[in-house]
Design a protein around this motif. Structure first.
Motif, PDB file in Angstrom:
ATOM      1  N   TRP A 134      17.462  13.273 -20.370  1.00 43.70           N
ATOM      2  CA  TRP A 134      18.885  13.582 -20.526  1.00 43.70           C
ATOM      3  C   TRP A 134      19.221  13.725 -22.003  1.00 43.70           C
ATOM      4  O   TRP A 134      18.442  13.367 -22.873  1.00 43.70           O
ATOM      5  CB  TRP A 134      19.749  12.501 -19.892  1.00 43.70           C
ATOM      6  N   TYR A 135      20.375  14.299 -22.245  1.00 40.36           N
ATOM      7  CA  TYR A 135      20.933  14.354 -23.583  1.00 40.36           C
ATOM      8  C   TYR A 135      22.427  14.129 -23.478  1.00 40.36           C
ATOM      9  O   TYR A 135      23.025  14.255 -22.410  1.00 40.36           O
ATOM     10  CB  TYR A 135      20.635  15.690 -24.278  1.00 40.36           C
ATOM     11  N   ASP A 136      23.051  13.789 -24.582  1.00 43.59           N
ATOM     12  CA  ASP A 136      24.484  13.577 -24.587  1.00 43.59           C
ATOM     13  C   ASP A 136      25.015  13.797 -25.993  1.00 43.59           C
ATOM     14  O   ASP A 136      24.283  13.641 -26.989  1.00 43.59           O
ATOM     15  CB  ASP A 136      24.837  12.162 -24.120  1.00 43.59           C
ATOM     16  N   MET A 137      26.268  14.180 -26.066  1.00 43.47           N
ATOM     17  CA  MET A 137      26.973  14.349 -27.332  1.00 43.47           C
ATOM     18  C   MET A 137      28.284  13.597 -27.214  1.00 43.47           C
ATOM     19  O   MET A 137      29.087  13.865 -26.319  1.00 43.47           O
ATOM     20  CB  MET A 137      27.201  15.839 -27.605  1.00 43.47           C
ATOM     21  N   ILE A 138      28.511  12.642 -28.101  1.00 44.90           N
ATOM     22  CA  ILE A 138      29.614  11.699 -27.956  1.00 44.90           C
ATOM     23  C   ILE A 138      30.508  11.771 -29.189  1.00 44.90           C
ATOM     24  O   ILE A 138      30.050  11.464 -30.296  1.00 44.90           O
ATOM     25  CB  ILE A 138      29.090  10.256 -27.779  1.00 44.90           C
ATOM     26  N   VAL A 183      22.518  11.771 -28.453  1.00 40.40           N
ATOM     27  CA  VAL A 183      21.586  10.900 -27.744  1.00 40.40           C
ATOM     28  C   VAL A 183      20.628  11.762 -26.947  1.00 40.40           C
ATOM     29  O   VAL A 183      21.034  12.753 -26.334  1.00 40.40           O
ATOM     30  CB  VAL A 183      22.324   9.943 -26.780  1.00 40.40           C
ATOM     31  N   ILE A 184      19.366  11.399 -26.965  1.00 36.24           N
ATOM     32  CA  ILE A 184      18.387  12.071 -26.118  1.00 36.24           C
ATOM     33  C   ILE A 184      17.409  11.015 -25.638  1.00 36.24           C
ATOM     34  O   ILE A 184      17.082  10.074 -26.370  1.00 36.24           O
ATOM     35  CB  ILE A 184      17.670  13.212 -26.866  1.00 36.24           C
ATOM     36  N   GLY A 185      16.997  11.101 -24.374  1.00 36.99           N
ATOM     37  CA  GLY A 185      16.125  10.068 -23.844  1.00 36.99           C
ATOM     38  C   GLY A 185      15.352  10.527 -22.631  1.00 36.99           C
ATOM     39  O   GLY A 185      15.568  11.623 -22.102  1.00 36.99           O
ATOM     40  N   ASP A 186      14.462   9.666 -22.185  1.00 38.38           N
ATOM     41  CA  ASP A 186      13.558   9.985 -21.081  1.00 38.38           C
ATOM     42  C   ASP A 186      13.255   8.703 -20.324  1.00 38.38           C
ATOM     43  O   ASP A 186      12.587   7.804 -20.839  1.00 38.38           O
ATOM     44  CB  ASP A 186      12.271  10.609 -21.622  1.00 38.38           C
ATOM     45  N   VAL A 187      13.776   8.598 -19.091  1.00 38.98           N
ATOM     46  CA  VAL A 187      13.475   7.467 -18.224  1.00 38.98           C
ATOM     47  C   VAL A 187      12.153   7.726 -17.523  1.00 38.98           C
ATOM     48  O   VAL A 187      11.870   8.851 -17.089  1.00 38.98           O
ATOM     49  CB  VAL A 187      14.598   7.239 -17.191  1.00 38.98           C
TER      50      VAL A 187
END
Length: 709
Positions: A338-342, A362-366
């Motif tokens: 996922w990615y996000d912009m806050i 934010v960028i991440g990988d579960v």
């Protein structure tokens, strides 16, 4: 001599098969087909009546393929009389040709008189029919099994060439409550389906009765249709069909709809023909069920993806952002990436020093690519957004997120045990270009400088989220200059295709370096994905989707503004006492910084001195080495300046190491290799520096040193 006379002398006929379905025969071709001898257009049904049913199915398939692929259509045909007795064998050859009347297949007919042809004429019809039927059913089953959508199933069913009695009109009916609807049709014009598109199940219509009773209805003649279904016969009469078959679509004992096959020529519906139609209806029902389930899953996946992956907020002053998410090919089209912009709050009770207008990326990988990973991803994304909105610093945001993920996975019932997630969280100030990054087991970000230099920005990091709830996440701070672009991504962009992180980054480096000066950030994002997956069809839904190995998420951020005419390249990183492996990263950073340096030997010298300086800090002090390297544009050439700082007050001194000594050569190397070097005491330690000038031996820039004892 005319060519027509030659063909007549050789007993060779000429025919023309228009794409519309009409056939034109000359006198010889008409005689070979036992048709009236005057050359003229004849209906397709008249020719079909003179060809053995099995051979007609093969001819129809060959002609269809010749039209589609512009190949030669060749077949042997048994010509029969009205009783079905084989009169002769003819060989047909033809190829598509474009003329005033459109595309047509033009060819020849010639009687076969060899022994093999005579034997074929005496072959029993039943054996040929059964072999042809079995081959047809195998092909039909394979084609329907490979169809992935309802539209594709209908297209495949329309292209099936049944042995001897191919329908020219097809329709699939479904059930919606107590009403009959049309799922799809073939062989009808636009709007022809309107009277049948929505009708009550108690309507006096064959498809409705089939759905009500679950039994097939065969109507071999218009008279039979009119007498059995007088109410709806006027609707069916206008299509000019001669025979109809309505069969139930049954899956697991439940009737899910009906299938209609209509024919422009009379069909008696023998037991063999009914058997073929029934088998096709069963395969069609199974294929439609699979396609419907796949479409529902795809719609669910896309909905989940749209819900969990936000759109990048446009219109932030001084910033351009582009994002991509590419799911893996198997299973749900959404996973743990996922990615996000806050948008971050500014002023008031928020963290000191934060400007209004700051944003967080934010960028991440579960771990995993299943529904569990997608659910955890959604929960973790919401938690990170909440912690960021509260005004916490990047290290505090990741520390809280790690405790949150550990708490919800440690108590969850999961066959694979607790899950973890990698994550990179950064805050960016568009006004100053300051970037603060905290990293949890995630790949380092990359930076493209204003002059096109690509650097892998080494940052400090901690364990992935969810492993240890008490892990600390150090923060790395640097400045993104005007015109520079920041890239953050998940490991799917790097490691797909058998690459590791290093070789995957080398692959992306070429794309970033080739970026056109006038190219948009969106085009660059597409180029990065294309470099991993190839053509567009490799990473969208379709037959090549299974070539994708891992989810991909990436974010690109460019700080707008006009860079200086000759911008300074800069990189910085720290090397802790417990991180000696970062010395190799420091060497790589210097090589990337000097990728276009004129003298490769100077590059090797710079790398060697950086390695010595950082190693001396780890060996002779108890603190962390801070490396800062800059390339300045000076006249007549560029200048490299590298500083390595530490917190020790002890100054280095020159030694004369013996031949077998393992240390003591650092300052000797700097004296030999650097154009200038020195040691600057500071209030809380010292800084050792050296300079290299691209034109070796040139005059030292103002402020350069000659070394210290």
């Amino acid at each position: 001599m005319r060519i027509e006379d030659v063909l007549v002398a050789l007993a060779t006929g000429v025919w023309r098969w228009d794409h519309s379905g009409t056939i034109t025969l000359d006198a010889v071709a008409a005689r070979l087909l036992e048709l009236p001898g005057d050359p003229d257009e004849v209906p397709l049904s008249a020719v079909r009546a003179r060809i053995h049913p099995v051979d007609w199915g093969e001819l129809d398939a060959v002609v269809t393929r010749a039209f589609a692929e512009d190949t030669v259509a060749e077949a042997r045909l048994r010509i029969t009389d009205a009783t079905g007795r084989v009169l002769r064998i003819v060989r047909s050859r033809g190829r598509s040709s474009a003329g005033d009347g459109g595309v047509a297949l033009v060819g020849t007919l010639q009687e076969v008189t060899d022994q093999s042809g005579a034997a074929a004429a005496r072959a029993p019809v039943t054996g040929d029919w059964r072999r042809s039927r079995e081959a047809f059913l195998l092909d039909a089953g394979r084609a329907l099994a490979e169809a992935r959508s309802t539209e594709e199933v209908l297209r495949v069913s329309a292209s099936l060439s049944m042995p001897g009695f191919s329908p020219d009109g097809l329709a699939v009916f479904g059930i919606s409550g107590d009403r009959l609807t049309i799922v799809g049709h073939h062989g009808h014009g636009a709007g022809d389906d309107e009277p049948f598109a929505d009708m009550p199940l108690d309507t006096d219509y064959p498809a409705a009765e089939v759905v009500r009773t679950g039994r097939a209805i065969y109507l071999p003649s218009p008279a039979g249709y009119r007498s059995r279904f007088p109410v709806t016969w006027p609707l069916a009469r206008r299509f000019g069909r001669e025979s109809w078959a309505f069969l139930p679509l049954i899956v697991a004992g439940r009737t899910m709809g009906a299938w209609m096959a209509a024919f422009r020529h009379p069909v008696s519906f023998t037991p063999d023909e009914r058997s073929v139609l029934t088998t096709v209806a069963r395969m069609l029902a199974q294929a439609l069920t699979r396609a419907g389930a796949a479409e529902s899953e795809r719609e669910l996946s896309l909905g989940l993806q749209r819900t969990m992956l936000p759109t990048v907020t446009p219109g932030i002053p001084g910033v351009t952002v582009a994002a991509r998410y590419v799911p893996t090919g198997g299973g749900l089209q959404v996973g743990g990436d996922w990615y996000d912009m806050i948008p971050l709050p500014g002023g008031g009770a928020t963290r000191a020093g934060r400007s209004r207008g700051n944003i967080a990326l934010v960028i991440g990988d579960v771990q995993g690519h299943d529904v569990r990973a997608a659910g955890l991803m959604g929960q973790l994304r919401i938690a990170l957004r909440a912690y960021a909105s509260e005004g916490h610093s990047p290290d505090a945001v990741l520390s809280r997120a790690s405790r949150f993920l550990h708490g919800i996975t440690d108590t969850a019932e999961d066959d694979d045990g607790p899950r973890f997630a990698t994550c990179l969280y950064l805050e960016f100030d568009p006004a100053t270009g300051v970037v603060e990054i905290a990293r949890a087991g995630h790949p380092d970000p990359g930076v493209v400088t204003a002059d096109g230099t690509v650097l892998l920005r080494a940052t400090e990091g901690g364990l992935p989220l969810g492993i240890d709830p008490d892990t600390d996440y150090p923060t790395t701070r640097f400045v993104l200059e005007a015109g520079e672009t920041l890239l953050i991504c998940t490991d799917g962009l790097l490691e797909t295709g058998g690459h590791d992180l290093d070789t995957g980054w080398a692959r992306l480096r070429g794309v970033l370096e080739r970026r056109r000066a006038d190219g948009s950030l969106e085009e660059l994002a597409d180029d990065l994905v294309r470099a991993v997956h190839g053509p567009t069809s490799h990473y969208t839904t379709g037959p090549l989707a299974d070539r994708r190995e891992d989810d991909i998420a990436l974010l690109l951020l460019t700080r707008e503004g006009r860079p200086s005419r000759r911008p300074t390249r800069r990189t910085a990183m720290s090397v802790g006492q417990a991180e000696p492996e970062r010395i190799s990263a420091a060497r790589r950073q210097v090589r990337e910084l000097l990728h276009d340096w004129a003298d490769p030997e100077q590059v090797d010298s710079a790398v060697l001195m950086v390695s010595e300086m950082a190693t001396n800090v780890l060996v002779h002090t108890d603190g962390t080495a801070l490396l800062v390297a800059e390339v300045h544009h000076t006249d007549p050439a560029r200048r490299l300046r590298v500083e390595v700082s530490d917190t020790s007050d002890e100054l280095p001194h020159r030694r004369r190491p013996g031949e077998m000594a393992s240390s003591g050569r650092g300052l000797v190397l700097m004296e030999m290799l650097a154009d200038a070097w020195g040691v600057d005491p500071r209030g809380t330690g010292k800084s050792i520096w050296f300079e290299l000038y691209e034109t070796s031996g040139g005059p030292a820039p103002e402020g350069g040193g000659d070394g210290v004892p």
